[in-house]
Write a protein that holds these residues in place. Sequence first.
Motif, PDB file in Angstrom:
ATOM      1  N   GLN A  66      37.388  45.987  39.113  1.00 54.06           N
ATOM      2  CA  GLN A  66      38.179  45.456  38.007  1.00 54.06           C
ATOM      3  C   GLN A  66      39.674  45.543  38.300  1.00 54.06           C
ATOM      4  O   GLN A  66      40.422  44.591  38.034  1.00 54.06           O
ATOM      5  CB  GLN A  66      37.842  46.241  36.734  1.00 54.06           C
ATOM      6  CG  GLN A  66      38.624  45.830  35.510  1.00 54.06           C
ATOM      7  CD  GLN A  66      38.085  46.482  34.257  1.00 54.06           C
ATOM      8  OE1 GLN A  66      36.875  46.517  34.046  1.00 54.06           O
ATOM      9  NE2 GLN A  66      38.959  46.991  33.423  1.00 54.06           N
ATOM     10  N   LYS A  76      47.792  43.959  33.362  1.00 57.60           N
ATOM     11  CA  LYS A  76      47.880  45.403  33.296  1.00 57.60           C
ATOM     12  C   LYS A  76      46.513  46.006  32.947  1.00 57.60           C
ATOM     13  O   LYS A  76      45.732  45.404  32.215  1.00 57.60           O
ATOM     14  CB  LYS A  76      48.910  45.811  32.249  1.00 57.60           C
ATOM     15  CG  LYS A  76      50.338  45.452  32.636  1.00 57.60           C
ATOM     16  CD  LYS A  76      50.863  46.345  33.735  1.00 57.60           C
ATOM     17  CE  LYS A  76      52.208  45.853  34.268  1.00 57.60           C
ATOM     18  NZ  LYS A  76      52.120  44.514  34.900  1.00 57.60           N
ATOM     19  N   PRO A  77      46.238  47.216  33.473  1.00 58.79           N
ATOM     20  CA  PRO A  77      44.934  47.852  33.256  1.00 58.79           C
ATOM     21  C   PRO A  77      44.495  47.857  31.794  1.00 58.79           C
ATOM     22  O   PRO A  77      43.338  47.523  31.489  1.00 58.79           O
ATOM     23  CB  PRO A  77      45.168  49.285  33.756  1.00 58.79           C
ATOM     24  CG  PRO A  77      46.241  49.162  34.777  1.00 58.79           C
ATOM     25  CD  PRO A  77      47.113  48.024  34.336  1.00 58.79           C
ATOM     26  N   ALA A  78      45.384  48.232  30.904  1.00 57.09           N
ATOM     27  CA  ALA A  78      45.009  48.338  29.489  1.00 57.09           C
ATOM     28  C   ALA A  78      44.592  46.980  28.930  1.00 57.09           C
ATOM     29  O   ALA A  78      43.616  46.874  28.184  1.00 57.09           O
ATOM     30  CB  ALA A  78      46.171  48.900  28.680  1.00 57.09           C
ATOM     31  N   HIS A  79      45.329  45.948  29.306  1.00 62.72           N
ATOM     32  CA  HIS A  79      44.998  44.606  28.860  1.00 62.72           C
ATOM     33  C   HIS A  79      43.690  44.134  29.494  1.00 62.72           C
ATOM     34  O   HIS A  79      42.854  43.509  28.830  1.00 62.72           O
ATOM     35  CB  HIS A  79      46.136  43.652  29.212  1.00 62.72           C
ATOM     36  CG  HIS A  79      45.893  42.246  28.790  1.00 62.72           C
ATOM     37  ND1 HIS A  79      46.412  41.175  29.436  1.00 62.72           N
ATOM     38  CD2 HIS A  79      45.147  41.733  27.780  1.00 62.72           C
ATOM     39  CE1 HIS A  79      46.014  40.067  28.859  1.00 62.72           C
ATOM     40  NE2 HIS A  79      45.245  40.366  27.860  1.00 62.72           N
ATOM     41  N   THR A  81      41.135  45.839  30.442  1.00 64.19           N
ATOM     42  CA  THR A  81      39.987  46.471  29.778  1.00 64.19           C
ATOM     43  C   THR A  81      39.549  45.645  28.575  1.00 64.19           C
ATOM     44  O   THR A  81      38.359  45.354  28.407  1.00 64.19           O
ATOM     45  CB  THR A  81      40.358  47.894  29.312  1.00 64.19           C
ATOM     46  OG1 THR A  81      40.633  48.685  30.458  1.00 64.19           O
ATOM     47  CG2 THR A  81      39.224  48.528  28.524  1.00 64.19           C
ATOM     48  N   LYS A  82      40.514  45.224  27.764  1.00 62.66           N
ATOM     49  CA  LYS A  82      40.171  44.473  26.549  1.00 62.66           C
ATOM     50  C   LYS A  82      39.694  43.066  26.871  1.00 62.66           C
ATOM     51  O   LYS A  82      38.745  42.555  26.256  1.00 62.66           O
ATOM     52  CB  LYS A  82      41.378  44.427  25.595  1.00 62.66           C
ATOM     53  CG  LYS A  82      41.607  45.750  24.866  1.00 62.66           C
ATOM     54  CD  LYS A  82      42.703  45.646  23.821  1.00 62.66           C
ATOM     55  CE  LYS A  82      44.078  45.675  24.469  1.00 62.66           C
ATOM     56  NZ  LYS A  82      45.170  45.766  23.456  1.00 62.66           N
ATOM     57  N   GLN A  85      36.246  43.233  28.207  1.00 62.30           N
ATOM     58  CA  GLN A  85      35.323  43.548  27.118  1.00 62.30           C
ATOM     59  C   GLN A  85      34.956  42.280  26.345  1.00 62.30           C
ATOM     60  O   GLN A  85      33.794  42.074  25.986  1.00 62.30           O
ATOM     61  CB  GLN A  85      35.945  44.592  26.179  1.00 62.30           C
ATOM     62  CG  GLN A  85      34.957  45.168  25.189  1.00 62.30           C
ATOM     63  CD  GLN A  85      33.692  45.693  25.873  1.00 62.30           C
ATOM     64  OE1 GLN A  85      33.754  46.540  26.759  1.00 62.30           O
ATOM     65  NE2 GLN A  85      32.530  45.149  25.508  1.00 62.30           N
TER      66      GLN A  85
END
Lengths: 158, 158
Positions: A66, A76-79, A81-82, A85
């Motif tokens: 990922q 960005k990693p946080a984005h 992830t969503k 998902q």
Amino acid sequence: MNLPLRDTPDEDTLDFGDLNASLGFLLRVAQLQAFDSFYAAFDATQMKPGEFTVLRLIGLNPGRRQGVIAKALRIKPAHMTKLIQRMVDAGYVEREATPEDRRSVTLSLTRDGQRFVDHQQTTLKNLEIKDRSGFAPEEFDQILTLLKRYIAGNKRDD
Amino acid sequence: MNLPLRDTPDEDTLDFGDLNASLGFLLRVAQLQAFDSFYAAFDATQMKPGEFTVLRLIGLNPGRRQGVIAKALRIKPAHMTKLIQRMVDAGYVEREATPEDRRSVTLSLTRDGQRFVDHQQTTLKNLEIKDRSGFAPEEFDQILTLLKRYIAGNKRDD
DNA sequence: TATTGTTATACTCTATAACTATA
DNA sequence: TATAGTTATAGAGTATAACAATA
């Protein structure tokens, strides 16, 4: 004394001055219009440009981590992830634990996801035809080449 | 058996396939890099690309209505209100009631605002030199021309 | 200790609608 | 009724830091 039925013509006409010679400004405007074209073409799909690009890149590179996909697209990693998902919820992407490094996750398209991407090839083709329409064939190739040159010349270190 | 000190080379290397021939994708990547260049060049100013473009456009067209400037840059009214408020707070922009239509507001640069924009001409020039550096002179003109062609060919109706 | 991905928070940009004051 | 700008709210993208699990 102005005509009451129309705006004074020059009231809406702006001088863009040097902005017309600014690569950054023109890239920004062109990019916004490219997004408009994408949304118009992909109207029926509920898909956003970034999401669809992620699907395409996963389809081309199944089983990658990922983080690798995210970094390549500057997500960005946080984005990421969503976003992933949402793609998992839509049934388009599968996440799998990586045996060699159990912290990480590898991505691939589900059968539905691959079918969806394949099916949108037509939409993509129509978009390209529309994009090409304002250009002579060699001009379109030229703008692709020059954009790639700009991208390569301004590479970030990460 | 992989070398322990490095990642497997192909693990980070992605196949971009048709994305390399997608105008929209290349425009997006190029535009993100142009923003990076802007932020690097304007590091000292706290200025964002959209804000500085608004200042430049107001400077070129003093006394125009806020809505006209906003529409030309595709900034939504709600966002424009806040952006202009920041520029007023910074002392760079003056808002004036329009006598002919008291609903509307016209914009102009303050003396400080004009001085600021003038002073950043050097920064802008350095940015352009950096942008041009990867291209032959005629290639840079060519990419500007082709981008303008794309923009004109995809004009929105509003 | 460092890294992968997740969670949480905050800020900007965007989109929308409701509001005001005009027209 | 319609328009110019404002206010308010919510959604998405981005940035940041803290965290859990693993290396």
